[in-house]
Design a protein around this motif. Structure first.
Motif, PDB file in Angstrom:
ATOM      1  N   SER A  47      93.430  12.369  -1.754  1.00 16.07           N
ATOM      2  CA  SER A  47      92.821  13.641  -1.402  1.00 16.07           C
ATOM      3  C   SER A  47      93.470  14.789  -2.165  1.00 16.07           C
ATOM      4  CB  SER A  47      92.940  13.891   0.102  1.00 16.07           C
ATOM      5  OG  SER A  47      92.230  12.909   0.807  1.00 16.07           O
ATOM      6  N   GLU A  48      94.786  14.759  -2.289  1.00 14.94           N
ATOM      7  CA  GLU A  48      95.484  15.809  -3.022  1.00 14.94           C
ATOM      8  C   GLU A  48      95.101  15.772  -4.500  1.00 14.94           C
ATOM      9  OE1 GLU A  48      97.678  19.061  -3.929  1.00 14.94           O
ATOM     10  OE2 GLU A  48      97.067  18.315  -1.964  1.00 14.94           O
ATOM     11  N   LYS A  49      95.026  14.588  -5.077  1.00 14.95           N
ATOM     12  CA  LYS A  49      94.614  14.457  -6.475  1.00 14.95           C
ATOM     13  C   LYS A  49      93.205  15.004  -6.654  1.00 14.95           C
ATOM     14  CE  LYS A  49      95.970  10.540  -8.634  1.00 14.95           C
ATOM     15  NZ  LYS A  49      96.118   9.079  -8.781  1.00 14.95           N
ATOM     16  N   ARG A  50      92.333  14.727  -5.687  1.00 17.67           N
ATOM     17  CA  ARG A  50      90.961  15.222  -5.757  1.00 17.67           C
ATOM     18  C   ARG A  50      90.941  16.745  -5.714  1.00 17.67           C
ATOM     19  NH1 ARG A  50      86.115  13.398  -1.807  1.00 17.67           N
ATOM     20  NH2 ARG A  50      86.020  11.665  -3.220  1.00 17.67           N
ATOM     21  N   ARG A  51      91.724  17.335  -4.821  1.00 13.44           N
ATOM     22  CA  ARG A  51      91.754  18.801  -4.725  1.00 13.44           C
ATOM     23  C   ARG A  51      92.254  19.430  -6.024  1.00 13.44           C
ATOM     24  NH1 ARG A  51      92.589  17.660   0.733  1.00 13.44           N
ATOM     25  NH2 ARG A  51      94.795  17.210   0.492  1.00 13.44           N
ATOM     26  N   VAL A  52      93.272  18.830  -6.640  1.00 15.05           N
ATOM     27  CA  VAL A  52      93.805  19.347  -7.906  1.00 15.05           C
ATOM     28  C   VAL A  52      92.743  19.240  -8.996  1.00 15.05           C
ATOM     29  CG1 VAL A  52      95.508  18.901  -9.718  1.00 15.05           C
ATOM     30  CG2 VAL A  52      96.213  18.913  -7.323  1.00 15.05           C
ATOM     31  N   LYS A  53      92.055  18.113  -9.053  1.00 16.19           N
ATOM     32  CA  LYS A  53      91.016  17.918 -10.070  1.00 16.19           C
ATOM     33  C   LYS A  53      89.880  18.917  -9.886  1.00 16.19           C
ATOM     34  CE  LYS A  53      89.526  13.788 -11.503  1.00 16.19           C
ATOM     35  NZ  LYS A  53      88.850  12.486 -11.453  1.00 16.19           N
ATOM     36  N   VAL A  54      89.432  19.095  -8.650  1.00 18.63           N
ATOM     37  CA  VAL A  54      88.345  20.027  -8.373  1.00 18.63           C
ATOM     38  C   VAL A  54      88.761  21.444  -8.746  1.00 18.63           C
ATOM     39  CG1 VAL A  54      87.025  21.096  -6.500  1.00 18.63           C
ATOM     40  CG2 VAL A  54      87.214  18.608  -6.630  1.00 18.63           C
ATOM     41  N   ALA A  55      89.987  21.825  -8.424  1.00 15.67           N
ATOM     42  CA  ALA A  55      90.473  23.170  -8.761  1.00 15.67           C
ATOM     43  C   ALA A  55      90.513  23.370 -10.273  1.00 15.67           C
ATOM     44  CB  ALA A  55      91.860  23.397  -8.152  1.00 15.67           C
ATOM     45  N   ARG A  56      90.949  22.348 -11.012  1.00 12.25           N
ATOM     46  CA  ARG A  56      91.001  22.452 -12.483  1.00 12.25           C
ATOM     47  C   ARG A  56      89.604  22.584 -13.069  1.00 12.25           C
ATOM     48  NH1 ARG A  56      90.532  18.919 -16.513  1.00 12.25           N
ATOM     49  NH2 ARG A  56      90.531  17.115 -15.144  1.00 12.25           N
ATOM     50  N   ILE A  57      88.678  21.771 -12.586  1.00 11.07           N
ATOM     51  CA  ILE A  57      87.302  21.831 -13.092  1.00 11.07           C
ATOM     52  C   ILE A  57      86.663  23.171 -12.754  1.00 11.07           C
ATOM     53  CG2 ILE A  57      84.988  20.843 -12.817  1.00 11.07           C
ATOM     54  CD1 ILE A  57      86.426  18.097 -12.533  1.00 11.07           C
ATOM     55  N   ARG A  58      86.898  23.646 -11.527  1.00 13.83           N
ATOM     56  CA  ARG A  58      86.346  24.954 -11.123  1.00 13.83           C
ATOM     57  C   ARG A  58      86.897  26.062 -12.009  1.00 13.83           C
ATOM     58  NH1 ARG A  58      87.349  25.239  -5.532  1.00 13.83           N
ATOM     59  NH2 ARG A  58      85.340  24.270  -5.251  1.00 13.83           N
ATOM     60  N   SER A  59      88.190  26.010 -12.301  1.00 21.04           N
ATOM     61  CA  SER A  59      88.806  27.023 -13.148  1.00 21.04           C
ATOM     62  C   SER A  59      88.215  27.001 -14.560  1.00 21.04           C
ATOM     63  CB  SER A  59      90.315  26.794 -13.195  1.00 21.04           C
ATOM     64  OG  SER A  59      90.917  27.685 -14.091  1.00 21.04           O
ATOM     65  N   LEU A  60      88.059  25.797 -15.115  1.00 22.66           N
ATOM     66  CA  LEU A  60      87.451  25.680 -16.445  1.00 22.66           C
ATOM     67  C   LEU A  60      86.017  26.196 -16.443  1.00 22.66           C
ATOM     68  CD1 LEU A  60      88.753  22.168 -17.510  1.00 22.66           C
ATOM     69  CD2 LEU A  60      89.352  24.363 -18.548  1.00 22.66           C
ATOM     70  N   TRP A  61      85.253  25.831 -15.411  1.00 22.98           N
ATOM     71  CA  TRP A  61      83.863  26.282 -15.312  1.00 22.98           C
ATOM     72  C   TRP A  61      83.818  27.812 -15.267  1.00 22.98           C
ATOM     73  CZ3 TRP A  61      78.874  24.980 -15.653  1.00 22.98           C
ATOM     74  CH2 TRP A  61      77.940  25.857 -15.114  1.00 22.98           C
ATOM     75  N   GLU A  62      84.638  28.413 -14.425  1.00 23.68           N
ATOM     76  CA  GLU A  62      84.625  29.869 -14.277  1.00 23.68           C
ATOM     77  C   GLU A  62      84.998  30.572 -15.567  1.00 23.68           C
ATOM     78  OE1 GLU A  62      83.539  31.826 -11.906  1.00 23.68           O
ATOM     79  OE2 GLU A  62      82.929  30.070 -10.755  1.00 23.68           O
ATOM     80  N   SER A  63      86.033  30.082 -16.257  1.00 22.32           N
ATOM     81  CA  SER A  63      86.435  30.752 -17.496  1.00 22.32           C
ATOM     82  C   SER A  63      85.361  30.616 -18.565  1.00 22.32           C
ATOM     83  CB  SER A  63      87.777  30.218 -17.993  1.00 22.32           C
ATOM     84  OG  SER A  63      87.680  28.871 -18.365  1.00 22.32           O
ATOM     85  N   ARG A  64      84.765  29.456 -18.661  1.00 23.51           N
ATOM     86  CA  ARG A  64      83.699  29.274 -19.655  1.00 23.51           C
ATOM     87  C   ARG A  64      82.445  30.042 -19.265  1.00 23.51           C
ATOM     88  NH1 ARG A  64      84.477  23.032 -21.624  1.00 23.51           N
ATOM     89  NH2 ARG A  64      86.600  23.366 -22.327  1.00 23.51           N
TER      90      ARG A  64
END
Length: 79
Positions: A44-61
């Motif tokens: 679950s923690e790995k999933r939260r980290v992955k989702v946060a990274r993807i969300r951050s990349l999506w927002e910046s792009r």
């Protein structure tokens, strides 16, 4: 449902792809709340980290595309 899965088996690695294009609405992924609480909480923690990274990349792009092109997703009229 996992669209792309890598399995480690006794005879090596296997890559499975689940093609869900026939489902018009697209896939829905289970939330952490839907998981069995006895499962490894690190997942679950790995999933939260992955989702946060993807969300951050999506927002910046998305912000970059919005500034540069005036949209995030290209309108079909521009094709």
């Amino acid at each position: 449902m996992t669209p792309l899965a890598l399995q480690v088996t006794d005879d090596g690695l296997r890559l499975r792809i689940h093609d869900r294009r026939a489902f018009m609405a697209g896939p829905i992924y289970e939330s952490d709340e839907d998981r069995d609480p006895r499962e490894n909480s690190r997942c679950s923690e790995k999933r939260r980290v992955k989702v946060a990274r993807i969300r951050s990349l999506w927002e910046s792009r998305a912000q970059f595309r919005l500034k540069r092109y005036g949209y995030v997703v290209q309108p079909t009229e521009d094709l």
